[in-house]
Scaffold this motif. Structure first.
Motif, PDB file in Angstrom:
ATOM      1  N   ALA A  32       0.766  -1.294   0.430  1.00 18.58           N
ATOM      2  CA  ALA A  32      -0.008   0.236   0.088  1.00 18.58           C
ATOM      3  C   ALA A  32       1.099   1.063   0.356  1.00 18.58           C
ATOM      4  N   SER A  33       1.940   0.995   0.628  1.00 18.07           N
ATOM      5  CA  SER A  33       2.470   2.278   1.107  1.00 18.07           C
ATOM      6  C   SER A  33       3.005   2.835  -0.639  1.00 18.07           C
ATOM      7  N   ASN A  36       0.809   4.347  -3.145  1.00 20.20           N
ATOM      8  CA  ASN A  36       0.513   5.242  -2.449  1.00 20.20           C
ATOM      9  C   ASN A  36       1.521   6.474  -2.602  1.00 20.20           C
ATOM     10  N   LYS A  39       1.067   6.815  -6.342  1.00 25.96           N
ATOM     11  CA  LYS A  39       0.084   7.504  -6.746  1.00 25.96           C
ATOM     12  C   LYS A  39       0.375   9.430  -6.789  1.00 25.96           C
TER      13      LYS A  39
END
Length: 64
Positions: A32-33, A36, A39
């Motif tokens: 997830a990191s 992100n 992104k």
């Protein structure tokens, strides 16, 4: 090569067939990191870099 083209247009030689490849699906699993981070890079850093490059080009053209 030219004579091969003439021969092909005269239909003396059968056209070789091209077989398609099978497509395999592969997935990329990221944390997830990391997602992100990518992104932020894609949404902000890349457009900002393009904008700054454009501004630099405009400034250099005006100085000429």
């Amino acid at each position: 090569m030219f004579l091969n083209g003439i021969s092909w247009t005269a239909e003396d030689d059968p056209v070789p067939s091209v077989h398609g490849k099978t497509i395999s699906t592969q997935f990329l699993t990221i944390s997830a990191s990391a997602m992100n981070l990518w992104k932020i890079i894609m949404i902000f850093a890349v457009p900002l870099a393009v904008l700054l490059t454009g501004i630099i080009v405009i400034i250099r053209r005006k100085r000429r």
